[in-house]
Design a protein around this motif. Structure first.
Motif, PDB file in Angstrom:
ATOM      1  N   MET A   1       0.839  -1.174   0.000  1.00 34.20           N
ATOM      2  CA  MET A   1       0.000   0.000   0.000  1.00 34.20           C
ATOM      3  C   MET A   1       0.885   1.238   0.000  1.00 34.20           C
ATOM      4  SD  MET A   1      -3.055   0.876   2.576  1.00 34.20           S
ATOM      5  CE  MET A   1      -3.668   2.507   2.736  1.00 34.20           C
ATOM      6  N   PRO A   2       0.593   2.228  -0.849  1.00 40.96           N
ATOM      7  CA  PRO A   2       1.433   3.416  -0.906  1.00 40.96           C
ATOM      8  C   PRO A   2       1.451   4.165   0.421  1.00 40.96           C
ATOM      9  CG  PRO A   2      -0.077   3.342  -2.773  1.00 40.96           C
ATOM     10  CD  PRO A   2      -0.469   2.243  -1.843  1.00 40.96           C
ATOM     11  N   SER A   3       2.586   4.771   0.717  1.00 45.85           N
ATOM     12  CA  SER A   3       2.706   5.606   1.899  1.00 45.85           C
ATOM     13  C   SER A   3       1.872   6.857   1.704  1.00 45.85           C
ATOM     14  CB  SER A   3       4.169   6.024   2.088  1.00 45.85           C
ATOM     15  OG  SER A   3       5.002   4.910   2.124  1.00 45.85           O
ATOM     16  N   PRO A   4       1.387   7.444   2.794  1.00 41.93           N
ATOM     17  CA  PRO A   4       0.661   8.702   2.641  1.00 41.93           C
ATOM     18  C   PRO A   4       1.666   9.800   2.321  1.00 41.93           C
ATOM     19  CG  PRO A   4       0.826   8.087   4.957  1.00 41.93           C
ATOM     20  CD  PRO A   4       1.434   6.968   4.153  1.00 41.93           C
ATOM     21  N   VAL A   5       1.715  10.196   1.089  1.00 44.19           N
ATOM     22  CA  VAL A   5       2.682  11.191   0.629  1.00 44.19           C
ATOM     23  C   VAL A   5       1.923  12.398   0.115  1.00 44.19           C
ATOM     24  CG1 VAL A   5       4.519  11.661  -1.037  1.00 44.19           C
ATOM     25  CG2 VAL A   5       4.357   9.421   0.011  1.00 44.19           C
ATOM     26  N   THR A   6       2.423  13.550   0.437  1.00 41.99           N
ATOM     27  CA  THR A   6       1.845  14.783  -0.078  1.00 41.99           C
ATOM     28  C   THR A   6       2.845  15.385  -1.047  1.00 41.99           C
ATOM     29  OG1 THR A   6       2.789  15.993   1.778  1.00 41.99           O
ATOM     30  CG2 THR A   6       0.534  15.214   2.032  1.00 41.99           C
ATOM     31  N   PRO A   7       2.421  16.384  -1.828  1.00 40.48           N
ATOM     32  CA  PRO A   7       3.400  17.007  -2.730  1.00 40.48           C
ATOM     33  C   PRO A   7       4.652  17.426  -1.968  1.00 40.48           C
ATOM     34  CG  PRO A   7       1.201  17.823  -3.190  1.00 40.48           C
ATOM     35  CD  PRO A   7       1.100  16.982  -1.936  1.00 40.48           C
ATOM     36  N   VAL A   8       5.776  17.236  -2.597  1.00 43.06           N
ATOM     37  CA  VAL A   8       7.066  17.455  -1.951  1.00 43.06           C
ATOM     38  C   VAL A   8       7.686  18.743  -2.458  1.00 43.06           C
ATOM     39  CG1 VAL A   8       9.361  16.460  -1.628  1.00 43.06           C
ATOM     40  CG2 VAL A   8       7.375  14.980  -1.665  1.00 43.06           C
ATOM     41  N   THR A 140       2.054  12.890 -16.711  1.00 37.19           N
ATOM     42  CA  THR A 140       2.247  12.226 -18.003  1.00 37.19           C
ATOM     43  C   THR A 140       3.632  11.606 -18.079  1.00 37.19           C
ATOM     44  OG1 THR A 140       0.663  13.657 -19.119  1.00 37.19           O
ATOM     45  CG2 THR A 140       2.318  12.594 -20.508  1.00 37.19           C
ATOM     46  N   VAL A 141       4.642  12.323 -17.633  1.00 39.12           N
ATOM     47  CA  VAL A 141       6.010  11.799 -17.652  1.00 39.12           C
ATOM     48  C   VAL A 141       6.104  10.569 -16.750  1.00 39.12           C
ATOM     49  CG1 VAL A 141       8.441  12.303 -17.139  1.00 39.12           C
ATOM     50  CG2 VAL A 141       7.002  14.061 -18.213  1.00 39.12           C
ATOM     51  N   ILE A 142       5.563  10.650 -15.554  1.00 42.72           N
ATOM     52  CA  ILE A 142       5.603   9.523 -14.619  1.00 42.72           C
ATOM     53  C   ILE A 142       4.902   8.311 -15.226  1.00 42.72           C
ATOM     54  CG2 ILE A 142       4.701   8.700 -12.392  1.00 42.72           C
ATOM     55  CD1 ILE A 142       5.310  11.640 -11.369  1.00 42.72           C
ATOM     56  N   ASN A 143       3.732   8.516 -15.778  1.00 40.87           N
ATOM     57  CA  ASN A 143       2.982   7.398 -16.368  1.00 40.87           C
ATOM     58  C   ASN A 143       3.698   6.802 -17.573  1.00 40.87           C
ATOM     59  OD1 ASN A 143       0.733   7.104 -14.604  1.00 40.87           O
ATOM     60  ND2 ASN A 143      -0.092   9.006 -15.425  1.00 40.87           N
ATOM     61  N   LEU A 148       6.796   2.297 -19.940  1.00 39.84           N
ATOM     62  CA  LEU A 148       8.031   1.834 -20.577  1.00 39.84           C
ATOM     63  C   LEU A 148       8.738   0.798 -19.702  1.00 39.84           C
ATOM     64  CD1 LEU A 148       9.229   5.326 -21.797  1.00 39.84           C
ATOM     65  CD2 LEU A 148       8.668   3.391 -23.302  1.00 39.84           C
ATOM     66  N   ARG A 149       8.732   1.047 -18.426  1.00 38.05           N
ATOM     67  CA  ARG A 149       9.392   0.138 -17.484  1.00 38.05           C
ATOM     68  C   ARG A 149       8.720  -1.234 -17.488  1.00 38.05           C
ATOM     69  NH1 ARG A 149      10.391   1.816 -11.164  1.00 38.05           N
ATOM     70  NH2 ARG A 149      11.237  -0.179 -10.487  1.00 38.05           N
ATOM     71  N   ILE A 150       7.403  -1.256 -17.420  1.00 41.88           N
ATOM     72  CA  ILE A 150       6.685  -2.539 -17.437  1.00 41.88           C
ATOM     73  C   ILE A 150       6.913  -3.262 -18.762  1.00 41.88           C
ATOM     74  CG2 ILE A 150       4.370  -3.567 -17.532  1.00 41.88           C
ATOM     75  CD1 ILE A 150       5.304  -3.062 -14.699  1.00 41.88           C
ATOM     76  N   VAL A 170       6.002  -1.286  -9.477  1.00 44.00           N
ATOM     77  CA  VAL A 170       5.851  -0.139 -10.380  1.00 44.00           C
ATOM     78  C   VAL A 170       4.535   0.582 -10.094  1.00 44.00           C
ATOM     79  CG1 VAL A 170       5.600   0.583 -12.786  1.00 44.00           C
ATOM     80  CG2 VAL A 170       7.374  -1.067 -12.157  1.00 44.00           C
ATOM     81  N   ASP A 171       3.464  -0.160  -9.894  1.00 38.02           N
ATOM     82  CA  ASP A 171       2.166   0.470  -9.609  1.00 38.02           C
ATOM     83  C   ASP A 171       2.186   1.243  -8.302  1.00 38.02           C
ATOM     84  OD1 ASP A 171       1.127  -0.514 -11.986  1.00 38.02           O
ATOM     85  OD2 ASP A 171       0.061  -2.182 -11.022  1.00 38.02           O
ATOM     86  N   THR A 172       2.818   0.678  -7.283  1.00 35.05           N
ATOM     87  CA  THR A 172       2.911   1.356  -5.986  1.00 35.05           C
ATOM     88  C   THR A 172       3.758   2.615  -6.091  1.00 35.05           C
ATOM     89  OG1 THR A 172       2.619  -0.716  -4.794  1.00 35.05           O
ATOM     90  CG2 THR A 172       3.637   1.095  -3.571  1.00 35.05           C
ATOM     91  N   VAL A 173       4.916   2.497  -6.732  1.00 37.83           N
ATOM     92  CA  VAL A 173       5.798   3.658  -6.872  1.00 37.83           C
ATOM     93  C   VAL A 173       5.131   4.723  -7.736  1.00 37.83           C
ATOM     94  CG1 VAL A 173       8.065   4.453  -7.687  1.00 37.83           C
ATOM     95  CG2 VAL A 173       7.877   2.324  -6.402  1.00 37.83           C
ATOM     96  N   ARG A 174       4.388   4.305  -8.758  1.00 39.40           N
ATOM     97  CA  ARG A 174       3.656   5.272  -9.596  1.00 39.40           C
ATOM     98  C   ARG A 174       2.710   6.103  -8.722  1.00 39.40           C
ATOM     99  NH1 ARG A 174       1.224   4.364 -15.163  1.00 39.40           N
ATOM    100  NH2 ARG A 174       1.873   2.220 -14.831  1.00 39.40           N
ATOM    101  N   ALA A 175       1.931   5.442  -7.877  1.00 39.86           N
ATOM    102  CA  ALA A 175       0.973   6.159  -7.034  1.00 39.86           C
ATOM    103  C   ALA A 175       1.676   7.141  -6.105  1.00 39.86           C
ATOM    104  CB  ALA A 175       0.137   5.154  -6.241  1.00 39.86           C
TER     105      ALA A 175
END
Length: 183
Positions: A1-8, A140-143, A148-150, A170-175
């Motif tokens: 499960m992704p960590s609760p992250v806010t904009p950095v 868009t860049v992240i996606n 490409l990675r997958i 990859v899905d977790t890191v994407r989120a």
């Protein structure tokens, strides 16, 4: 499960700490899977990487004994600095750094470059950094990087063994990256 992250924010030291924590969560402890070409690995550091870092041969026992402090030093020098992490925007930095740890800095740089539609030579330099600065839509860049990675990972002969875990990673890191980017 992704960590609760806010904009950095734009503090590179803080962003590095956040990114390392995320990668360490994905790379959790020691493994020595017989089908993994990296052989024994601890916190994402393979036996070959540790030997290169220390400048001498090492054993799986050395890899198992690797400290988190040394792993962080390796992450900074061999992965974060190699992909110009301090110069990448929040979110994109995590995506590229995580890809570098998982598949090597040159390969991760190529994914970023392809996502930005610049020459994919595997070295992040002035052209790539200018393209990152000009990219208005970090999501868009992240996606694109994730896609490409997958696609790359699916072509590896070890996909059958590790594909589910790689996809989850990859899905977790994407989120998390999208949250960091404020997307």
């Amino acid at each position: 499960m992704p960590s609760p992250v806010t904009p950095v924010d734009d503090d590179p030291a803080r962003r590095f700490r956040i990114c390392v924590e995320e990668v360490l969560e994905r790379e959790a402890g020691y493994v020595d899977h017989p089908r993994d070409p990296g052989r024994c690995t601890n916190m994402g550091i393979t036996i070959a990487t540790l030997a290169d870092w220390r400048g001498r041969p090492v054993t799986c026992a050395d890899v198992r004994a690797l400290t988190e402090l040394e792993a962080r030093q390796i992450y900074r020098a061999r992965y974060w600095n190699s992909v110009q992490g301090d110069s990448l925007p929040a979110g994109i930095d995590l995506m590229v750094f995580d890809g570098a740890v998982n598949s090597g800095p040159a390969q991760s740089a190529k994914w970023l470059q392809a996502a930005l539609r610049v020459e994919a030579d595997g070295a992040i330099g002035p052209i790539t950094l200018a393209a990152v600065r000009e990219a208005n839509d970090r999501a868009t860049v992240i996606n694109r990087i994730c896609n490409l990675r997958i696609a790359f990972l699916r072509e590896l002969r070890t996909w059958r063994d590790f594909g589910r875990g790689w996809t989850n990673r990859v899905d977790t890191v994407r989120a998390i990256a999208l949250a960091m980017a404020g997307a």
